[in-house]
Design a protein around this motif. Structure first.
Motif, mmCIF file in Angstrom:
data_model
loop_
_atom_site.group_PDB
_atom_site.id
_atom_site.type_symbol
_atom_site.label_atom_id
_atom_site.label_comp_id
_atom_site.label_asym_id
_atom_site.label_seq_id
_atom_site.Cartn_x
_atom_site.Cartn_y
_atom_site.Cartn_z
ATOM 1 N N GLY A 152 10.018 18.788 5.368
ATOM 2 C CA GLY A 152 8.745 18.937 4.545
ATOM 3 C C GLY A 152 8.884 18.081 3.617
ATOM 4 O O GLY A 152 7.880 17.374 2.958
ATOM 5 N N LEU A 153 10.319 17.971 2.660
ATOM 6 C CA LEU A 153 10.199 17.122 1.512
ATOM 7 C C LEU A 153 10.287 15.725 1.931
ATOM 8 O O LEU A 153 9.773 15.028 1.153
ATOM 9 C CB LEU A 153 11.455 17.608 1.062
ATOM 10 C CG LEU A 153 11.618 18.932 0.284
ATOM 11 C CD1 LEU A 153 13.224 19.362 -0.348
ATOM 12 C CD2 LEU A 153 10.558 18.923 -0.992
ATOM 13 N N THR A 172 8.331 27.122 -13.571
ATOM 14 C CA THR A 172 9.637 27.826 -13.109
ATOM 15 C C THR A 172 9.211 28.899 -11.999
ATOM 16 O O THR A 172 10.006 28.927 -10.759
ATOM 17 C CB THR A 172 10.308 28.420 -14.384
ATOM 18 O OG1 THR A 172 10.612 27.487 -15.235
ATOM 19 C CG2 THR A 172 11.461 29.385 -13.915
ATOM 20 N N LEU A 173 8.061 29.364 -12.092
ATOM 21 C CA LEU A 173 8.063 30.488 -10.929
ATOM 22 C C LEU A 173 7.710 29.806 -9.799
ATOM 23 O O LEU A 173 8.146 30.509 -8.626
ATOM 24 C CB LEU A 173 6.576 31.251 -11.427
ATOM 25 C CG LEU A 173 6.285 32.309 -10.615
ATOM 26 C CD1 LEU A 173 7.199 33.340 -10.335
ATOM 27 C CD2 LEU A 173 4.870 32.897 -11.121
ATOM 28 N N VAL A 174 7.092 28.662 -9.594
ATOM 29 C CA VAL A 174 6.977 28.063 -8.509
ATOM 30 C C VAL A 174 8.150 27.445 -7.841
ATOM 31 O O VAL A 174 8.354 27.677 -6.618
ATOM 32 C CB VAL A 174 5.773 26.633 -8.554
ATOM 33 C CG1 VAL A 174 5.575 26.114 -7.287
ATOM 34 C CG2 VAL A 174 4.561 27.233 -9.198
ATOM 35 N N TYR A 175 9.209 27.126 -8.434
ATOM 36 C CA TYR A 175 10.439 26.903 -8.152
ATOM 37 C C TYR A 175 11.069 27.985 -7.617
ATOM 38 O O TYR A 175 11.828 28.096 -6.374
ATOM 39 C CB TYR A 175 10.992 25.870 -8.978
ATOM 40 C CG TYR A 175 10.711 24.592 -9.533
ATOM 41 C CD1 TYR A 175 10.332 23.659 -8.503
ATOM 42 C CD2 TYR A 175 10.706 24.142 -10.622
ATOM 43 C CE1 TYR A 175 9.860 22.423 -8.510
ATOM 44 C CE2 TYR A 175 10.105 22.828 -10.870
ATOM 45 C CZ TYR A 175 9.795 22.128 -9.937
ATOM 46 O OH TYR A 175 9.285 20.811 -9.807
ATOM 47 N N ILE A 176 10.977 29.142 -8.295
ATOM 48 C CA ILE A 176 11.707 30.370 -7.914
ATOM 49 C C ILE A 176 10.993 30.872 -6.408
ATOM 50 O O ILE A 176 11.952 31.432 -5.604
ATOM 51 C CB ILE A 176 11.544 31.463 -8.782
ATOM 52 C CG1 ILE A 176 12.206 30.927 -10.116
ATOM 53 C CG2 ILE A 176 11.952 32.764 -8.333
ATOM 54 C CD1 ILE A 176 12.169 32.009 -11.243
ATOM 55 N N VAL A 236 3.896 23.224 3.026
ATOM 56 C CA VAL A 236 4.058 23.680 1.966
ATOM 57 C C VAL A 236 5.216 23.273 1.074
ATOM 58 O O VAL A 236 5.144 22.859 -0.210
ATOM 59 C CB VAL A 236 4.288 25.296 2.036
ATOM 60 C CG1 VAL A 236 4.678 26.142 0.809
ATOM 61 C CG2 VAL A 236 3.059 25.875 2.814
ATOM 62 N N PHE A 237 6.487 22.908 1.768
ATOM 63 C CA PHE A 237 7.429 22.503 1.174
ATOM 64 C C PHE A 237 7.289 20.829 0.802
ATOM 65 O O PHE A 237 7.766 20.267 -0.355
ATOM 66 C CB PHE A 237 8.683 22.515 2.136
ATOM 67 C CG PHE A 237 9.591 23.650 2.143
ATOM 68 C CD1 PHE A 237 10.134 24.118 0.949
ATOM 69 C CD2 PHE A 237 9.444 24.551 3.359
ATOM 70 C CE1 PHE A 237 10.793 25.416 0.986
ATOM 71 C CE2 PHE A 237 10.099 25.819 3.295
ATOM 72 C CZ PHE A 237 10.864 26.130 2.119
ATOM 73 N N ALA A 238 6.414 20.345 1.858
ATOM 74 C CA ALA A 238 5.895 18.941 1.264
ATOM 75 C C ALA A 238 4.968 18.911 -0.086
ATOM 76 O O ALA A 238 5.329 17.798 -1.137
ATOM 77 C CB ALA A 238 5.385 18.329 2.350
ATOM 78 N N LEU A 239 4.508 19.778 -0.458
ATOM 79 C CA LEU A 239 3.557 19.794 -1.757
ATOM 80 C C LEU A 239 4.474 19.910 -2.894
ATOM 81 O O LEU A 239 3.938 19.660 -4.190
ATOM 82 C CB LEU A 239 2.733 21.023 -1.667
ATOM 83 C CG LEU A 239 1.490 20.942 -0.547
ATOM 84 C CD1 LEU A 239 0.665 22.121 -0.690
ATOM 85 C CD2 LEU A 239 0.357 19.737 -1.276
ATOM 86 N N TYR A 270 6.329 18.210 -8.212
ATOM 87 C CA TYR A 270 7.277 17.587 -9.205
ATOM 88 C C TYR A 270 7.060 16.410 -9.831
ATOM 89 O O TYR A 270 7.441 16.181 -11.060
ATOM 90 C CB TYR A 270 8.456 17.488 -8.263
ATOM 91 C CG TYR A 270 9.883 16.622 -9.155
ATOM 92 C CD1 TYR A 270 10.574 17.525 -10.068
ATOM 93 C CD2 TYR A 270 10.131 15.419 -9.263
ATOM 94 C CE1 TYR A 270 11.616 17.099 -10.705
ATOM 95 C CE2 TYR A 270 11.191 14.835 -9.854
ATOM 96 C CZ TYR A 270 11.930 15.582 -10.565
ATOM 97 O OH TYR A 270 13.034 15.102 -11.217
ATOM 98 N N CYS A 271 6.265 15.319 -9.160
ATOM 99 C CA CYS A 271 5.992 14.076 -9.796
ATOM 100 C C CYS A 271 4.828 14.017 -10.659
ATOM 101 O O CYS A 271 4.843 13.346 -11.606
ATOM 102 C CB CYS A 271 5.818 13.154 -8.540
ATOM 103 S SG CYS A 271 7.195 12.994 -7.710
ATOM 104 N N SER A 272 3.770 14.747 -10.500
ATOM 105 C CA SER A 272 2.607 14.546 -11.234
ATOM 106 C C SER A 272 2.232 15.935 -12.032
ATOM 107 O O SER A 272 1.230 15.627 -12.706
ATOM 108 C CB SER A 272 1.501 14.560 -10.218
ATOM 109 O OG SER A 272 1.088 15.453 -9.301
#
Length: 334
Positions: free
Chosen positions: A175-176, A152-156, A123-126, A131-133
């Protein structure tokens, strides 16, 4: 729709997590991500069980919402490529979990015997391809300086998940790192850790009919945008065009009954006042009428070459703010 793997990851682990929390608490020990048991007792099966189902309902809720938002990658890349990314991120993050725990013990001197359970590494890898695409579309601004975007909501949600446990930062970091390694094709990881085609076919024959959803029939088919916000904007624009077309058809009928030129200025107010939320209550007076728009004679000539009269061409171009495509569209269809 078109995301059966995301749907299965959303339903099955969440259902198991709820059952373990409410009914089968005595079975939670089998899903604990116990690193000490893995290293000392060689209970390798704990890597699978401990990194699949969350034992904390807060983590279950946040990870489920993130998987729901990340379903766009399965729609864009296909189920096989999406599952290959999750498999690669899952394997790499399991390796990085052990490395980061040993590194933290060597640097800071404290021992970590267990980590939070769940499908958290992938999940964190996604967040890396997110962020990139995924393009950043501004929705609004807070206090005139802070932009609120579609991301914004996804980052929160990711920040909430990051702060839900004491050692969950290790899972987030692993994951990142695994997402960066897989997304940037370092050491050709995407070619090694991938789902074989025959496995993908077996799952498409057996599990996809169970978790697939029928395509919505009550929505108008439009071009697929890169994000849900772009798709929603496309539907809004299409609905706006349909409203204007119906107004044009009504004015055509009135013109046939009464004769005379179409009053194009009454047909295009949705375009001019699209950003005015109170337009329905707004009735411009004669003093508020904007000056007529200057029309390009070259565009008038192009419309007249298509067979339209000069009067209709002038009115259409003025009402559409010299947008030749919009003017031509309505002149051709009506």
């Amino acid at each position: 729709d078109k995301a059966p793997l995301s749907k299965s990851l959303l339903l099955i682990p969440s259902a198991i997590s709820i059952l373990l929390t409410l009914l089968f608490q005595h079975y939670q020990k089998f899903f604990a991500y116990n690193l000490q048991a893995i290293k000392e007792d060689f209970q390798i099966w704990r890597i699978v069980c401990g990194r699949t189902v969350c034992l904390d309902l807060k983590d279950t809720f946040c990870s489920s919402l993130l998987i729901y938002n990340f379903r766009i990658f399965e729609r864009r890349y296909g189920s096989r490529k999406f599952s290959s990314f999750l498999l690669g991120a899952w394997v790499l993050s399991a390796l990085f979990d052990l490395l980061l725990v040993e590194l933290a013990q060597y640097i800071f001197g404290f021992t970590i015997n267990s980590l939070p359970s769940g499908f958290l590494g992938p999940v964190f890898a996604l967040f890396v391809p997110f962020y990139c695409s995924i393009p950043r579309v501004q929705v609004t601004q807070v206090l005139g300086h802070f932009s609120i975007t579609n991301k914004t909501l996804v980052y929160i949600l990711g920040l909430q998940l990051l702060t839900s446990g004491s050692y969950i930062w290790i899972l987030a970091l692993s994951g990142l790192i695994s997402g960066i390694c897989y997304n940037s094709s370092i050491l050709k990881v995407h070619q090694i850790l991938c789902v074989p085609s025959w496995v993908a076919k077996i799952f498409s024959w057996t599990l996809e009919p169970i978790f697939s959803s029928a395509e919505p029939t009550n929505e108008i088919r439009v071009g697929m945008g890169a994000t849900v916000d772009i798709q929603r904007q496309q539907r809004m624009e299409l609905l706006d065009r349909q409203i204007m077309m119906s107004q044009v058809a009504q004015m055509r009928r009135q013109r046939q009954q009464q004769g005379g030129m179409i009053n194009w200025n009454r047909l295009f107010p949705p375009l001019r006042h699209r950003h005015n939320a109170n337009y329905q209550d707004h009735r411009p007076s004669d003093q508020e009428t904007p000056p007529p728009t200057e029309v390009s004679e070259e565009q008038v000539a192009r419309l007249m070459e298509m067979g339209f009269s000069r009067g209709d061409a002038l009115e259409a171009l003025r009402a559409s703010n010299n947008d030749l495509n919009v003017a031509t569209n309505f002149l051709l269809q009506h």
